[in-house]
Enzyme design. Structure first.
Site, PDB file in Angstrom:
ATOM      1  N   CYS A  91      19.466  -9.483 -25.362  1.00  0.00           N
ATOM      2  CA  CYS A  91      18.781 -10.759 -25.170  1.00  0.00           C
ATOM      3  C   CYS A  91      17.900 -10.808 -23.934  1.00  0.00           C
ATOM      4  O   CYS A  91      17.041 -11.687 -23.818  1.00  0.00           O
ATOM      5  CB  CYS A  91      19.798 -11.900 -25.103  1.00  0.00           C
ATOM      6  SG  CYS A  91      20.740 -12.114 -26.619  1.00  0.00           S
ATOM      7  N   HIS A 359      15.681 -18.817 -30.060  1.00  0.00           N
ATOM      8  CA  HIS A 359      15.886 -17.656 -29.192  1.00  0.00           C
ATOM      9  C   HIS A 359      15.419 -16.390 -29.906  1.00  0.00           C
ATOM     10  O   HIS A 359      16.221 -15.677 -30.520  1.00  0.00           O
ATOM     11  CB  HIS A 359      17.383 -17.600 -28.847  1.00  0.00           C
ATOM     12  CG  HIS A 359      17.835 -16.434 -28.052  1.00  0.00           C
ATOM     13  ND1 HIS A 359      17.003 -15.641 -27.288  1.00  0.00           N
ATOM     14  CD2 HIS A 359      19.091 -15.914 -27.888  1.00  0.00           C
ATOM     15  CE1 HIS A 359      17.714 -14.696 -26.694  1.00  0.00           C
ATOM     16  NE2 HIS A 359      18.979 -14.844 -27.043  1.00  0.00           N
ATOM     17  N   CYS A 389      22.410 -14.375 -20.382  1.00  0.00           N
ATOM     18  CA  CYS A 389      23.570 -13.582 -20.782  1.00  0.00           C
ATOM     19  C   CYS A 389      23.090 -12.512 -21.752  1.00  0.00           C
ATOM     20  O   CYS A 389      22.030 -12.646 -22.368  1.00  0.00           O
ATOM     21  CB  CYS A 389      24.642 -14.458 -21.415  1.00  0.00           C
ATOM     22  SG  CYS A 389      24.110 -15.339 -22.898  1.00  0.00           S
TER      23      CYS A 389
END
Length: 403
Positions: A91, A359, A389
């Protein structure tokens, strides 16, 4: 050491990430090339103007495989002398691309880079790369692997966050995102996506659900309860790792977790000499970059130690930061960040986040750096920190300072 500056940021609106989404027929390469072209044209770049294109994306198979960064360069109007590097830090891939570019400039390995990332989640499904951390028993069992949704619920259980708190954060994200779009706060960075005929396909984030309220979210069933308590029984795996937890509270659902979307973003990073050569004014200095490994089971706590390390390495304190962007992978991630540093929600994700807008995994890190910079300028503040994260237990952070 040479300072590294941000000169420009561009992102596409985030599409729904499925067949009825506006970007479904647009490939990862094309969306990436549009961002590269925008940075080239907006800044009047010609020839071998940047040393490299560093491009993050998470699911590096099919159209996102084969060094997507180089393919995007060749599909764009950039000079073919500019190479491309595809990277994956899950991510935080888009952020890591920017951080790597900044540190290359700092170390004298080129005057400028284009960095960012892309993820077309509606075209290349999350997990379709068959990552060993999830599917290889010799790794997954030893690391007590659980899916990220279970990890988010473990955070909620461990740190005492309720479903109402998570839902309230989600409602606030939706409200803030809607207000930011209405106020034109994303206008400087947004790149409209057009079709081959020049007609606009998408000019705003289409995943948002303005008007979302606590009642609507309260009607949603927990998304990870069945996989935790039933088969394949990931709650039992978690309790082997954390025997002090009597049970896992499953508070996350589609409304307080990040959305699956398509999108791309890029950042133009360079030295002071680069800006002088091309007549560009720097907008911010990249003051600190960091990354760190964390517990791979609870997995999503990385923003806290990454922020602690970034502050420590830069000689700063949490009070030196004016604004924060904490990726809203799940509501509990942001709740834990605010709890750990005792920071007020008024300075965290002030224009909404991934719960409202989605996202796109490989792009989000670059997106939130751009969002942070735009908001620092709009609100006339000086220093901001962006953090995410990361799957399998990592964290990353970037501190920027207006110039």
């Amino acid at each position: 050491m040479t300072d590294a500056y941000i000169y420009d940021t561009v992102r596409t609106p985030r599409g729904k990430g499925r067949k009825d989404g506006a970007l479904h027929e647009v490939t990862s390469v094309r969306l990436s090339a549009l961002v590269l072209n925008a940075l080239k044209d907006r800044n009047g770049l010609e020839g071998h103007a940047v040393e490299d294109v560093i491009w993050g994306n998470v699911t590096q198979v099919k159209e996102q495989g084969g060094c997507l960064a180089r393919t995007a360069v060749l599909a764009s109007d950039l000079d073919e002398a500019i190479p491309g590097l595809a990277i994956n830090r899950f991510c935080a891939s888009g952020m890591e691309a920017v951080n790597l570019a900044a540190n290359q400039v700092r170390g004298g390995a080129g005057e400028a880079y284009i960095a960012g990332g892309v993820e077309m989640m509606g075209r290349v499904a999350m997990g379709s790369d068959g990552a060993a951390i999830a599917v290889d028993p010799s790794v997954a069992m030893d690391s007590y692997f659980v899916p990220q949704g279970i990890s988010a619920d473990i955070i909620a259980t461990e740190y005492g966050f309720t479903r109402d708190q998570a839902d309230a954060l989600a409602v606030e994200s939706q409200n803030r995102a809607a207000a930011a779009w209405a106020d034109g706060r994303f206008a400087r960075s947004i790149l409209e996506v057009k079709d081959q005929n020049g007609l606009t396909i998408l000019d705003r984030d289409e995943y948002m659900r303005p008007g979302t309220d606590m009642q609507a979210l309260g009607a949603l069933k927990p998304s990870f309860k069945e996989m935790g308590e039933g088969m394949p029984g990931f709650d039992a795996v978690a309790k082997l790792k954390y025997p002090h937890l009597e049970r896992i509270e499953h508070i996350h659902h589609a409304g307080n977790s990040s959305g699956i979307v398509d999108g791309a973003a890029g950042v133009l990073v360079g030295s002071k000499a680069f800006g002088e050569k091309w007549g560009l004014k720097p907008r911010a200095r990249i003051r600190q970059t960091t990354k760190i490994g964390t517990d791979p089971t609870i997995m999503l706590t990385g923003p806290v130690p990454a922020t602690e390390k970034a502050l420590r390495d830069s000689g700063m304190t949490i009070g030196d930061i004016d604004l924060f962007e904490v990726n809203e992978a799940f509501a509990s991630v942001v709740l834990r960040f605010m709890q750990a540093f005792d920071v007020d929600s008024d300075v965290v994700n002030v224009n909404g986040g991934s719960i409202a807008m989605g996202h796109p995994l490989g792009a989000t890190g670059a997106i939130i750096i751009g969002t942070l910079l735009d908001e620092l300028e709009r609100s006339d503040r000086e220093v901001g920190l962006a953090t995410l994260c990361i799957a399998s237990g990592m964290g990353a952070a970037t501190i920027i300072e207006r110039v």
